[in-house]
Design a protein around this motif. Structure first.
Motif, PDB file in Angstrom:
ATOM      1  N   TYR A   1      61.854  42.614  -9.804  1.00 44.71           N
ATOM      2  CA  TYR A   1      62.501  42.055  -8.895  1.00 44.71           C
ATOM      3  C   TYR A   1      63.044  43.140  -7.749  1.00 44.71           C
ATOM      4  O   TYR A   1      63.085  43.365  -6.792  1.00 44.71           O
ATOM      5  N   LEU A  20      62.273  44.201  -3.857  1.00 44.30           N
ATOM      6  CA  LEU A  20      63.483  44.681  -2.794  1.00 44.30           C
ATOM      7  C   LEU A  20      63.374  45.937  -2.328  1.00 44.30           C
ATOM      8  O   LEU A  20      63.430  46.346  -1.133  1.00 44.30           O
ATOM      9  N   ARG A  24      60.404  45.969   0.308  1.00 43.22           N
ATOM     10  CA  ARG A  24      61.048  45.309   1.522  1.00 43.22           C
ATOM     11  C   ARG A  24      62.093  46.380   2.182  1.00 43.22           C
ATOM     12  O   ARG A  24      61.772  46.664   3.735  1.00 43.22           O
ATOM     13  N   GLY A  25      62.733  47.121   1.653  1.00 41.58           N
ATOM     14  CA  GLY A  25      63.566  47.998   2.210  1.00 41.58           C
ATOM     15  C   GLY A  25      62.789  49.238   2.911  1.00 41.58           C
ATOM     16  O   GLY A  25      63.362  49.483   3.849  1.00 41.58           O
ATOM     17  N   PRO A  65      69.037  47.774  -6.301  1.00 36.56           N
ATOM     18  CA  PRO A  65      69.655  46.964  -5.171  1.00 36.56           C
ATOM     19  C   PRO A  65      69.669  45.839  -5.712  1.00 36.56           C
ATOM     20  O   PRO A  65      68.780  45.273  -6.635  1.00 36.56           O
ATOM     21  N   ASP A 109      70.371  41.409  -0.642  1.00 38.07           N
ATOM     22  CA  ASP A 109      69.915  41.652   0.737  1.00 38.07           C
ATOM     23  C   ASP A 109      69.958  40.108   1.479  1.00 38.07           C
ATOM     24  O   ASP A 109      70.696  39.175   1.141  1.00 38.07           O
ATOM     25  N   TYR A 145      67.932  38.000   1.819  1.00 35.03           N
ATOM     26  CA  TYR A 145      67.287  36.990   1.225  1.00 35.03           C
ATOM     27  C   TYR A 145      68.121  36.106  -0.109  1.00 35.03           C
ATOM     28  O   TYR A 145      68.210  35.043  -0.411  1.00 35.03           O
ATOM     29  N   GLU A 201      74.731  40.021  -8.761  1.00 30.57           N
ATOM     30  CA  GLU A 201      74.324  38.596  -8.022  1.00 30.57           C
ATOM     31  C   GLU A 201      75.597  37.711  -8.360  1.00 30.57           C
ATOM     32  O   GLU A 201      76.027  37.131  -7.446  1.00 30.57           O
ATOM     33  N   THR A 212      74.141  46.693  -2.325  1.00 29.68           N
ATOM     34  CA  THR A 212      73.251  46.065  -1.300  1.00 29.68           C
ATOM     35  C   THR A 212      72.177  46.790  -1.023  1.00 29.68           C
ATOM     36  O   THR A 212      72.028  48.192  -1.225  1.00 29.68           O
ATOM     37  N   LEU A 213      71.064  46.291  -0.375  1.00 27.50           N
ATOM     38  CA  LEU A 213      69.779  46.774  -0.262  1.00 27.50           C
ATOM     39  C   LEU A 213      69.959  48.220   0.727  1.00 27.50           C
ATOM     40  O   LEU A 213      69.436  49.140   0.538  1.00 27.50           O
TER      41      LEU A 213
END
Length: 374
Positions: free
Chosen positions: A17, A21, A24-25, A177, A180, A182, A292, A354-355
């Motif tokens: 996971y 992330l 994506r970052g 992270p 984000d 999502y 989370e 946070t991302l």
């Protein structure tokens, strides 16, 4: 700049996971990203159509290695590094550290990308005895590490003080992270478990692989001690211990109050609807799902285990803590939630994860090793 993220697969687990992330970052910040996975990834796609890999942006390029075992992909990794010339390589799980390090060994100095392994190890607090062959392999890959990343301060201390693998200035903390855009989208969804859709009492939720280190057996025993028969416990996930948990639940006679529903389609929504999220582990290097829960505004109960949860919860400031491997202590913490003494997490408890903030640290690590090259 091109970065390569190396991991076995992109299914189910926390490191996977995190990898999605981070990919994506990096894409959001304009990097070229190669995601390098083993044959395990394609085998899971074929064998487990009920599972979905974590999503990454379409701009990410997938590189599929031919073998399931990291040790058998060393030559292929070396060829990939030589052919595609990534500037920086991150191993996102430790099972690929040695393989990537040995692949670097096969390259000339000019062809070598910068190597930044990410240590997630939940067992890093323990000193281990290594065979001569293991020491030789460790030496071979460690000498090509430009900067070791650790997902928590506890992991950093263990790498330096327990494993003696690196000098202190060669280890850099980059937290995982967890939050984000999502995540917020998923959090806006509705819980699907019937006990969370229509609550008849307090509901505790736990989530993760059903493996011994998570100590869900202790959580079940602790929950069974509660006198409140309206309380419920849901443990999302699956694994080698699932059948043992089912037997324990039947043995304790709590079949009507403990649920093992498997993986959740939208775990943040389930956690948000719970009265408390529980971490019962005897060891956790970080715990993404714990962060989370904090971001969802759900009170947390956690064991005071090494390494990540006490650090994240600031030793009880942001959540209730209990003794590791102690059902009575955990039951007492659960009872405090039932008695209205849960701790509501503030924004400061999760915003550093946070991302965007974590990617700042990834970039700091990259520029640090690039400056050393100059």
């Amino acid at each position: 700049m091109k970065v390569a993220l190396v991991i076995q697969d992109l299914f189910r687990q926390g490191a996977q996971y995190v990898t999605a992330l981070v990919a994506r970052g990096f894409v959001q910040r304009g990097y070229e990203v190669d995601l390098v996975v083993s044959k395990v990834h394609r085998d899971l796609e074929c064998d487990r159509p009920d599972l979905k890999p974590f999503e990454v942006p379409s701009a990410v390029r997938w590189i599929h290695l031919k073998d399931r075992k990291a040790s058998r992909n060393v030559l292929e990794l070396a060829r990939y590094f030589k052919r595609e010339k990534p500037d920086v390589v991150f191993t996102m799980s430790t099972n690929y550290d040695e393989a990537v390090g040995l692949a670097m060994w096969l390259l000339c100095e000019k062809a070598r990308p910068k190597f930044l392994p990410v240590e997630h190890g939940a067992y890093m607090e323990r000193s281990v005895r290594l065979s001569m062959a293991q020491r030789l392999r460790q030496w071979a890959w460690c000498r090509h590490v430009d900067l070791q990343l650790a997902v928590s301060e506890g992991v950093r201390r263990a790498l330096v003080n327990v494993r003696h693998r690196f000098l202190e200035d060669k280890v850099f903390v980059v937290n995982n992270p967890a939050i984000d855009e999502y995540f917020w989208q998923k959090l806006s969804g509705a819980a699907q478990h019937p006990w969370l859709k229509e609550k008849g009492g307090k509901v505790f939720v736990a989530a993760g692989s059903h493996v011994a280190v998570k100590r869900y057996d202790m959580l079940i025993r602790a929950f069974a001690r509660l006198a409140d028969q309206s309380a419920r416990l849901i443990i999302f996930g699956e694994g080698d211990e699932t059948e043992n948990y089912k037997k324990l639940i039947a043995e304790l006679g709590v079949q009507d109050r403990v649920s093992l529903p498997g993986f959740a389609e939208n775990l943040p929504a389930e956690i948000k609807a719970a009265d408390a999220f529980v971490v019962s582990s005897q060891s956790e290097s970080f715990s993404i799902v714990l962060v989370e829960a904090l971001a969802a505004g759900t009170p947390v109960v956690s064991t005071d285990c090494p390494l990540g949860p006490p650090e994240i919860l600031q030793h009880g400031k942001y959540g209730l803590m209990c003794t590791v491997n102690d059902p009575a202590s955990l039951a007492d913490a659960l009872q405090r939630v039932l008695g209205g003494h849960a701790i509501r997490p503030p924004r400061e408890a999760w915003e550093k994860y946070t991302l965007d903030k974590v990617m700042d640290n990834y970039e700091c690590a990259i520029w640090r090793v690039m400056e050393e090259r100059k």
